[in-house]
Design a protein around this motif. Structure first.
Motif, mmCIF file in Angstrom:
data_model
loop_
_atom_site.group_PDB
_atom_site.id
_atom_site.type_symbol
_atom_site.label_atom_id
_atom_site.label_comp_id
_atom_site.label_asym_id
_atom_site.label_seq_id
_atom_site.Cartn_x
_atom_site.Cartn_y
_atom_site.Cartn_z
ATOM 1 N N MET A 1 0.836 -1.193 0.000
ATOM 2 C CA MET A 1 0.000 0.000 0.000
ATOM 3 C C MET A 1 0.873 1.245 0.000
ATOM 4 O O MET A 1 1.970 1.262 0.549
ATOM 5 C CB MET A 1 -0.916 0.016 1.236
ATOM 6 C CG MET A 1 -1.957 -1.089 1.249
ATOM 7 S SD MET A 1 -2.979 -0.997 2.727
ATOM 8 C CE MET A 1 -3.702 0.624 2.526
ATOM 9 N N MET A 2 0.366 2.310 -0.628
ATOM 10 C CA MET A 2 1.082 3.585 -0.641
ATOM 11 C C MET A 2 1.159 4.139 0.775
ATOM 12 O O MET A 2 0.219 4.037 1.557
ATOM 13 C CB MET A 2 0.363 4.568 -1.549
ATOM 14 C CG MET A 2 0.273 4.115 -3.005
ATOM 15 S SD MET A 2 1.825 4.311 -3.853
ATOM 16 C CE MET A 2 1.848 6.071 -4.022
ATOM 17 N N ASP A 3 2.279 4.719 1.110
ATOM 18 C CA ASP A 3 2.487 5.252 2.447
ATOM 19 C C ASP A 3 2.912 6.714 2.339
ATOM 20 O O ASP A 3 3.932 7.021 1.724
ATOM 21 C CB ASP A 3 3.558 4.430 3.155
ATOM 22 C CG ASP A 3 3.736 4.840 4.610
ATOM 23 O OD1 ASP A 3 4.372 5.873 4.851
ATOM 24 O OD2 ASP A 3 3.235 4.112 5.492
ATOM 25 N N THR A 4 2.134 7.603 2.947
ATOM 26 C CA THR A 4 2.444 9.034 2.834
ATOM 27 C C THR A 4 3.738 9.390 3.551
ATOM 28 O O THR A 4 4.465 10.295 3.125
ATOM 29 C CB THR A 4 1.294 9.882 3.407
ATOM 30 O OG1 THR A 4 1.028 9.463 4.763
ATOM 31 C CG2 THR A 4 0.027 9.721 2.583
ATOM 32 N N GLY A 5 4.040 8.688 4.653
ATOM 33 C CA GLY A 5 5.296 8.943 5.350
ATOM 34 C C GLY A 5 6.491 8.593 4.485
ATOM 35 O O GLY A 5 7.453 9.371 4.374
ATOM 36 N N ASP A 6 6.446 7.412 3.871
ATOM 37 C CA ASP A 6 7.526 7.009 2.970
ATOM 38 C C ASP A 6 7.646 7.964 1.793
ATOM 39 O O ASP A 6 8.750 8.326 1.368
ATOM 40 C CB ASP A 6 7.281 5.587 2.444
ATOM 41 C CG ASP A 6 7.535 4.520 3.494
ATOM 42 O OD1 ASP A 6 8.096 4.849 4.555
ATOM 43 O OD2 ASP A 6 7.174 3.356 3.237
ATOM 44 N N THR A 7 6.496 8.381 1.266
ATOM 45 C CA THR A 7 6.502 9.282 0.110
ATOM 46 C C THR A 7 7.135 10.625 0.469
ATOM 47 O O THR A 7 7.990 11.148 -0.260
ATOM 48 C CB THR A 7 5.072 9.501 -0.411
ATOM 49 O OG1 THR A 7 4.515 8.244 -0.807
ATOM 50 C CG2 THR A 7 5.062 10.447 -1.604
ATOM 51 N N GLY A 8 6.729 11.181 1.607
ATOM 52 C CA GLY A 8 7.304 12.451 2.032
ATOM 53 C C GLY A 8 8.794 12.343 2.290
ATOM 54 O O GLY A 8 9.580 13.216 1.894
ATOM 55 N N PHE A 9 9.194 11.261 2.942
ATOM 56 C CA PHE A 9 10.608 11.032 3.218
ATOM 57 C C PHE A 9 11.416 10.955 1.929
ATOM 58 O O PHE A 9 12.483 11.570 1.796
ATOM 59 C CB PHE A 9 10.755 9.737 4.022
ATOM 60 C CG PHE A 9 12.181 9.278 4.215
ATOM 61 C CD1 PHE A 9 13.015 9.921 5.116
ATOM 62 C CD2 PHE A 9 12.679 8.196 3.498
ATOM 63 C CE1 PHE A 9 14.331 9.498 5.295
ATOM 64 C CE2 PHE A 9 13.992 7.768 3.675
ATOM 65 C CZ PHE A 9 14.811 8.428 4.567
ATOM 66 N N MET A 10 10.905 10.220 0.956
ATOM 67 C CA MET A 10 11.635 10.041 -0.286
ATOM 68 C C MET A 10 11.681 11.317 -1.120
ATOM 69 O O MET A 10 12.671 11.571 -1.826
ATOM 70 C CB MET A 10 11.020 8.907 -1.109
ATOM 71 C CG MET A 10 11.277 7.525 -0.534
ATOM 72 S SD MET A 10 13.045 7.166 -0.311
ATOM 73 C CE MET A 10 13.627 7.319 -1.989
ATOM 74 N N ASN B 1 22.191 8.157 0.668
ATOM 75 C CA ASN B 1 22.321 6.832 1.269
ATOM 76 C C ASN B 1 21.079 6.390 2.035
ATOM 77 O O ASN B 1 20.589 5.275 1.833
ATOM 78 C CB ASN B 1 23.539 6.797 2.195
ATOM 79 C CG ASN B 1 24.851 6.748 1.413
ATOM 80 O OD1 ASN B 1 24.861 6.748 0.188
ATOM 81 N ND2 ASN B 1 25.967 6.743 2.118
ATOM 82 N N ALA B 2 20.563 7.235 2.914
ATOM 83 C CA ALA B 2 19.367 6.852 3.661
ATOM 84 C C ALA B 2 18.176 6.668 2.728
ATOM 85 O O ALA B 2 17.358 5.763 2.908
ATOM 86 C CB ALA B 2 19.052 7.907 4.726
ATOM 87 N N GLY B 3 18.084 7.504 1.699
ATOM 88 C CA GLY B 3 16.979 7.393 0.754
ATOM 89 C C GLY B 3 16.996 6.111 -0.046
ATOM 90 O O GLY B 3 15.955 5.667 -0.547
ATOM 91 N N SER B 4 18.164 5.475 -0.161
ATOM 92 C CA SER B 4 18.253 4.224 -0.917
ATOM 93 C C SER B 4 17.554 3.069 -0.212
ATOM 94 O O SER B 4 17.410 1.988 -0.784
ATOM 95 C CB SER B 4 19.717 3.875 -1.181
ATOM 96 O OG SER B 4 20.295 4.829 -2.067
ATOM 97 N N ALA B 5 17.104 3.294 1.025
ATOM 98 C CA ALA B 5 16.242 2.317 1.696
ATOM 99 C C ALA B 5 14.827 2.357 1.135
ATOM 100 O O ALA B 5 14.015 1.462 1.406
ATOM 101 C CB ALA B 5 16.217 2.579 3.201
ATOM 102 N N LEU B 6 14.502 3.427 0.395
ATOM 103 C CA LEU B 6 13.200 3.605 -0.276
ATOM 104 C C LEU B 6 12.034 3.687 0.695
ATOM 105 O O LEU B 6 10.898 3.335 0.354
ATOM 106 C CB LEU B 6 12.956 2.492 -1.308
ATOM 107 C CG LEU B 6 14.021 2.371 -2.411
ATOM 108 C CD1 LEU B 6 13.665 1.233 -3.356
ATOM 109 C CD2 LEU B 6 14.153 3.678 -3.177
ATOM 110 N N GLY B 7 12.293 4.161 1.904
ATOM 111 C CA GLY B 7 11.213 4.352 2.857
ATOM 112 C C GLY B 7 11.747 4.867 4.179
ATOM 113 O O GLY B 7 12.946 4.749 4.474
ATOM 114 N N ALA B 8 10.864 5.442 4.981
ATOM 115 C CA ALA B 8 11.244 5.939 6.310
ATOM 116 C C ALA B 8 11.200 4.761 7.269
ATOM 117 O O ALA B 8 10.203 4.523 7.953
ATOM 118 C CB ALA B 8 10.296 7.054 6.741
#
Length: 413
Positions: free
Chosen positions: A1-10, A216-223
């Motif tokens: 599912m789409m996650d707004t937290g992950d989206t904002g972080f990325m 580097n942290a963004g390469s996790a593709l999520g918060a």
């Protein structure tokens, strides 16, 4: 599912990575002579425009489209066709567009890295054409082979968390090949080249450090926990490399230097990039501490012994630092941290990951060398690769762009 937290972080990470290219312009611009500042910074700025247009038109599709032989994608995503706010094939919790934008910033900064080796002597038109061809022949296939669907290098078991192979080794090897091809700057053996603006260097280096957390942290593709792990390994490795370079300065020259400390923090980030999301926290201390002597004495070898004019040490820092980082990932990687790695590292008694890392590094070097030679020969058919002796003497700023960074300055470097 789409996650707004992950989206904002990325989206924040994507913006941070974008900052890295203008930061690199300041870092490189501060290191060169006054008469080449505009040209050096313009190389980075022009790539920001070129790389984004190419990426959206066909680059993303070739790098991350449907696989062809494990080497290249197709044109199914050309002009971002079908790339929208729904989840894509590479990340479940963020929009496909966000993933595309994040990867786009890697495609922007990678060719900008090797421009540091060519300062003061490469024809700007030739450089611009070379970057376009190099992105097509080297970067897009390499990104697909490492990160794309069924990529060949990934199929070997080689891992690259945030661009050790794709970004740093590829650009570092390209820098070395071009530096050899172009030859030395005029008067290289007779003139002392001094850093013209140390505050620019520090500004660029610290902004690179800031942006690298997104890298580097963004390469996790999520918060998530993996992102925080990559964040901390990046911070520790960079800090250790900074201190290590300062120590070398004191031992060799008796004084710590600000340029040395700035360079150290950058090579620490380079070294941890491939393993930031694979190695344990304690290993980042070792990776950062060792990369500075590797790069410091590697630069000495390239310039003093091999007599290669790698102007701003793009190979010495990114090439050697990236190779060490890839090897270190094979030494210290752990499946318990990131199960993308199929095996534990050599330090934990398994050899397969270490061997796969060496194979990935060798393949990356071969691709970069072959691609650079092909691109160079093609560009040479249309535009001279090197500026004329007169243009070099006048300075690349005035001769290539009709501008000067310091028009009222009448002194000498």
């Amino acid at each position: 599912m789409m996650d707004t937290g992950d989206t904002g972080f990325m989206m924040i990470c994507t913006a941070l990575v974008f900052v890295m290219t203008p930061a690199l312009a300041f870092f490189y611009g501060g290191l060169v002579r006054r008469k080449n500042v505009v040209n050096t910074m313009m190389a980075c700025v022009s790539i920001m425009g070129l790389a984004i247009v190419m990426w959206c038109a066909f680059g993303y599709s070739l790098a991350f489209g449907q696989d062809h032989g494990g080497v290249i994608g197709d044109l199914s995503y050309a002009f971002l066709n079908g790339v929208n706010w729904q989840a894509g094939p590479y990340a479940d919790s963020i929009p496909h567009l966000v993933y595309c934008a994040f990867q786009m910033m890697f495609a922007v900064i990678t060719p900008a890295l090797f421009t540091g080796a060519l300062v003061g002597r490469m024809n700007f038109k030739a450089l611009f054409l070379f970057v376009a061809l190099w992105s097509l022949i080297v970067y897009y296939p390499l990104a697909h082979m490492v990160w794309g669907e069924n990529g060949f290098i990934a199929s070997l078991g080689s891992v690259d968390f945030a661009g050790g192979n794709v970004v740093h080794i590829s650009s570092g090897i390209t820098a070395l090949v071009l530096a050899i091809w172009l030859g030395k700057r005029k008067g290289y053996d007779q003139v002392a080249y001094r850093v013209h603006n140390i505050p620019f260097v520090v500004l660029g280096a610290t902004l690179l450090w800031f942006g690298w957390y997104g890298f580097n942290a963004g390469s996790a593709l999520g918060a998530n926990g993996l992102a925080t792990h990559a964040f901390m390994t990046s911070a520790i490795a960079s800090a250790c490399a900074l201190l290590s370079w300062m120590l070398i300065d004191v031992i060799v020259d008796g004084k710590p230097t600000l340029v040395g400390a700035s360079t150290g923090l950058v090579v620490g980030l380079v070294a941890i990039t491939p393993g930031a999301g694979f190695v344990p926290i304690w290993a980042s201390f070792i990776i950062g501490a060792l990369v500075s002597p590797i790069c410091y004495f590697g630069v000495k070898l390239v310039k003093s012994k091999c007599k290669i004019d790698d102007s701003l040490d793009a190979f010495g820092c990114h090439g050697l630092g990236g190779i060490w980082g890839g090897i270190a990932t094979g030494l210290f990687g752990m499946t318990s941290i990131n199960d993308v790695a199929q095996w534990n590292g050599l330090f934990f008694g398994q050899t397969a990951l270490f061997v796969a890392q060496l194979e990935g590094i060798v393949l990356t070097i071969l691709i970069a060398v072959a691609g650079t030679l092909i691109c160079g020969f093609v560009v040479k058919c249309f535009v001279p690769l090197r500026a004329t002796a007169k243009q070099e003497a006048i300075g690349m700023d005035a001769s290539m762009h009709g501008e000067q960074a310091y028009p009222s300055f009448n002194g000498f470097d």
